[in-house]
Every structure is written in structure tokens, then in C-alpha cells.
Design an enzyme around this catalytic site. Sequence first.
Site, PDB file in Angstrom:
ATOM      1  CD  GLU A   1      33.016 -61.995  23.249  1.00 15.67           C
ATOM      2  OE1 GLU A   1      33.770 -62.614  23.906  1.00 15.67           O
ATOM      3  OE2 GLU A   1      33.275 -60.705  23.319  1.00 15.67           O
ATOM      4  N   PRO A   2      30.590 -66.916  20.414  1.00 14.72           N
ATOM      5  CG  PRO A   2      28.837 -67.716  19.176  1.00 14.72           C
ATOM      6  CD  PRO A   2      29.164 -66.627  19.874  1.00 14.72           C
ATOM      7  N   GLY A   3      32.836 -69.463  19.709  1.00 11.59           N
ATOM      8  CA  GLY A   3      33.995 -69.956  18.780  1.00 11.59           C
ATOM      9  C   GLY A   3      33.780 -71.264  18.518  1.00 11.59           C
ATOM     10  NE  ARG A   4      35.847 -75.292  22.806  1.00 11.32           N
ATOM     11  CZ  ARG A   4      37.146 -75.888  23.044  1.00 11.32           C
ATOM     12  NH1 ARG A   4      37.613 -76.700  22.134  1.00 11.32           N
ATOM     13  NH2 ARG A   4      37.785 -75.340  23.630  1.00 11.32           N
TER      14      ARG A   4
ATOM     15  NE  ARG B   1      40.383 -79.653  20.712  1.00  4.93           N
ATOM     16  CZ  ARG B   1      39.894 -79.601  21.965  1.00  4.93           C
ATOM     17  NH1 ARG B   1      40.195 -78.609  22.634  1.00  4.93           N
ATOM     18  NH2 ARG B   1      39.159 -80.570  22.331  1.00  4.93           N
TER      19      ARG B   1
ATOM     20  CE1 TYR C   1      44.403 -75.520  26.053  1.00  6.02           C
ATOM     21  CE2 TYR C   1      43.402 -76.636  23.945  1.00  6.02           C
ATOM     22  CZ  TYR C   1      44.020 -75.628  24.822  1.00  6.02           C
ATOM     23  OH  TYR C   1      44.028 -74.332  24.004  1.00  6.02           O
TER      24      TYR C   1
ATOM     25  CB  CYS D   1      60.877 -86.654  17.726  1.00  4.88           C
ATOM     26  SG  CYS D   1      61.245 -87.491  16.151  1.00  4.88           S
ATOM     27  CD  GLU D   2      58.130 -82.933  21.644  1.00  4.43           C
ATOM     28  OE1 GLU D   2      58.197 -83.145  22.959  1.00  4.43           O
ATOM     29  OE2 GLU D   2      59.234 -82.307  21.506  1.00  4.43           O
TER      30      GLU D   2
HETATM   31  C1  LIG Z   1      38.214 -67.510  23.261  1.00  5.38           C
HETATM   32  C2  LIG Z   1      37.491 -66.436  23.611  1.00  5.38           C
HETATM   33  C3  LIG Z   1      35.990 -66.819  23.194  1.00  5.38           C
HETATM   34  C4  LIG Z   1      35.641 -68.100  22.369  1.00  5.38           C
HETATM   35  O1  LIG Z   1      35.595 -69.022  23.185  1.00  5.38           O
HETATM   36  P1  LIG Z   1      34.854 -70.430  22.811  1.00  5.38           P
HETATM   37  O2  LIG Z   1      35.077 -71.324  23.906  1.00  5.38           O
HETATM   38  O3  LIG Z   1      35.606 -70.991  21.570  1.00  5.38           O
HETATM   39  O4  LIG Z   1      33.359 -70.093  22.554  1.00  5.38           O
HETATM   40  C5  LIG Z   1      35.399 -65.955  23.169  1.00  5.38           C
HETATM   41  N1  LIG Z   1      35.408 -64.617  23.823  1.00  5.38           N
HETATM   42  C6  LIG Z   1      36.558 -64.477  24.439  1.00  5.38           C
HETATM   43  C7  LIG Z   1      37.043 -63.210  25.104  1.00  5.38           C
HETATM   44  C8  LIG Z   1      37.689 -65.327  24.234  1.00  5.38           C
HETATM   45  O5  LIG Z   1      38.780 -65.028  24.596  1.00  5.38           O
END
Ligand SMILES: *Cc1c(COP(=O)(O)O)cnc(C)c1O
Length: 442
Positions: free
Chosen positions: A297-300, A336, A340, A367-368
Site C-alpha cells: 500500500e505505498p502512498g508517499r 508538512r 512534521y 499569520c503563524e
Molecule cells: C497512510 C497509509 C498508507 C500509506 O503510507 P505511505 O507512507 O504514504 O506509504 C498505507 N496503508 C495505510 C493503512 C495507511 O494508513
Amino acid sequence: MHGSSPPLTGSDVSPAELIAARPQLSRHALDGLMLEGVPLAAIAAELGTPTYVYSAETLRSRYAALIAALAAADLEGQIRYAVKANDHLAILRLLGGLGAGADVVSEGELLRALVAGIPAERIVFSGVGKSRDELAHALEARIGQINIESTEELDDLSELVGHLGRAARVALRVNPDVDAGTHAKITTGRAQDKFGIPAGLIPSLYARAAALPGIIPVGLALHIGSQVLSLAPFRKSFAVLAGLARGLRAANLPLERLDCGGGLGVPYANEPAPGPNGLAGALGRAFRGLGVELLLEPGRWLVAPAGLLLATVVRVKSGRERPFVVLDAGMNDLMRPALYDAWHGIVPVAVTDGEPIGGADVVGPICESADLFARNRPLPRLCPGDRVAVLDTGAYGRVMASSYNARPLAAEAMVSGERWAMIRPRQPFQDLWAKERVPDWL
Ligand SMILES: *Cc1c(COP(=O)(O)O)cnc(C)c1O
């Protein structure tokens, strides 16, 4: 702060080194900074700033690299792109067209994935707070997998399955009690975090799920956190998952897949990072020979390096220690750094003589005091009207944006080769209040 997320200060990687490490970025002697075959100055001139720009080729090549790494490690795996990283329909369409499914965490994301044409059977529903309505809609859409985060959620789902007469394919999300070594706000796999089910409870809950009518347990899932830059936490949590899987098999329970989550980190400051081959090595070591299908489940990792945020220098304000470079993009566009302490490369768009002349604090107009993109960053001389690109902002950028300070949401564009297209216009001012109602008794 905690762990290995790069701080706002402390990295001296130069614009030239940042560009050299990013295949789709280059500096042209006349046109300045290019993304693929498109001069970013041309996009800024037409759409204005702030504007997010995404590279289609970066998305394609990163997806291909993940698939190739799985194949090279002799693993059977499928990608479920984590939609929350960037949920734009064009990005979902592109990744879906390459074969990706979607990992969604809300009904809105589920609908986005379906609207973008991702088949329901390739959709996984994750998240600790799926409401009963959301679960019901997921059942009605016949999605491929629901990741169960608690005993209570399994009970709710079982009841809904009874009412609706629709079966549910579920995976139990394990909390492996592993510290991903990432920023505290994006670590999810420790026992004290709200996510997943303690490993000790999995065998009995899985057996219970298998006995419930209409509940089809297909496997286990985990996700230990985000921006993970070392393989050790992946190895530890995969070992927990493999051990549980063997136990379930030994108990004659059906198990066809293991969903290994996302979290693979990207080198925002050109730091060493494991990449897909490192991840595939860890997966192979844990799961080869088990005869299970793997989901990732890659996102980033897929989308962060595919995006950048174009901004214009509004003013250079002298400061006590060093100048403030004030941009027209702020923490409302890119949260971000404020949320973070994230480090993002900042590169001038125009041709400059290149060498940084000194440190500057790069800030936004909000304004922060938290509206700070970089502290003491070595940059070439910048003047009002100059444009910069804030790099690697394709993930958790636009999706977290707000209109705080009544600043309209940024425009978005996508490039592919020498073509580019606006994929979302800048939000018009009147949209900011268009849905507001003033009671007639005022
Ligand atoms: C956020 C999330 C991801 C993706 O995370 P990345 O760091 O963006 O790869 C995958 N699975 C679940 C359940 C998430 O909550």
C-alpha cells in the site's frame, strides 16, 4: 523531536545535487528548471502561483520500479496505492491504468477511486474509524477487502453483513508493536498507537471471523508508519506477520494474502533510503515459500517525488540574523514543514549563477510562526518575482491544503513529456464563501 525525519535545518544538499538526483528534473541553459520536457516557468506564467505540478513519467517509472523489484525477488505482489497521499482523479486514473488498486480510508476516497475507474475488487478499505454507514457502502460497492482494526469493528461488520446479505472479504490488521523510527506523528505500529489488533489476539479473532456467516477472512494486514527510512522495522514487523500466518495455516484456517502496508520513505534530502529493492528483499526473506499473495500500500514513495510546488517570491525581508524569503505559498498549501518539521528541497526556477550565496529563512504569508518552509537554507540570491520549486511535494501536499487566511486552494498541473495540462484551476475567491449561509435573523 523524535526519530529520523530530517529537521528543518541541518541539510546542506545544494540545488544542483537535488536536481541531479531527480531524473525528471533538469536545468536548461535558457528555459531554467524543467520537469520532463516542460519549462516550469511556462506553467507558472500561465497558471500563476502557488501551483502544484506533477510528473506523469515519474509516477510511471516509480510504479514500474516497484513491480520490477517484486518480480526480481520472485514475489507475487499487487499494489494498492494509498489514496490519502494524493487523491487527484488524474493521479488515480494514471496509477489505476498501470494496474494499481487503491487503499482507501474513507467513503470519500472510496468514491474517488471508483470514479477514477479503479475496479472495486482492487480496493482495500483501511482505517480505525470506519463508520457503520461507510462499511455498509463498502459492502454495497463489493470492494475487494476490508481491513478490520478491532474486535468491535468485526462485530459491527458482521451485523451489517447479516442485514445487507452481502459477504465481506476481510483482513485483520495486526499491531506488531514495532517502532518504525519515523516522526512520532506518523508512526502507527507501536502498542500504544491506536491502529490494529495486538498480535496475541489475532489467532482467536481470526478463527472467530472464519466462523461468522458472510465474513470471509482472506489474510492479515499491517502498516507500521510513514517515511520509514530503514529496513529493520519492516523486517521485524514482517517476521511478526509471517509467524502469525504460519500459526493460522497450522490451525487449518484459510489465508491467501498478506497486506504489508505502505510506509516506504523517500530521500527528501538525498539521504540513503532502502527503496523498492530493499523492501522486496525484506518481503522475500519473510514470506517466500509461504504461498501467499502480497499486497503493498505505498502512498508517499509513489507520488512524493512526482510533485513540486511552484511559488513566487513576494518579498525579501531583512532579518536580524539572515533574510526572510517570503513566498506566496504557505502552510495552507503545504502543511508538512509546520506539522512534521519536514525538510523539502527548494530550487530556483530561473537560470541563476547557481552557487548559494548564503542562508535564508524561507517562509509563507500566513499569520503563524509555524509557516516556515526552511530555516537558514543556502540559496542563490532571490528577488521579488523570482520563482522557486518546493520539491517532492506530490504526497501529503495538496490533500492537506486548506484555505486558511482565506487563501484559495492552489492550481494543479500535470506534465507528460513535452505536454502539460492544467488539472485543477486555482480556486476562485467567490468559492471560498459560496456555500456559506447567513441566517435571515441576523
Ligand atoms: C497512510 C497509509 C498508507 C500509506 O503510507 P505511505 O507512507 O504514504 O506509504 C498505507 N496503508 C495505510 C493503512 C495507511 O494508513
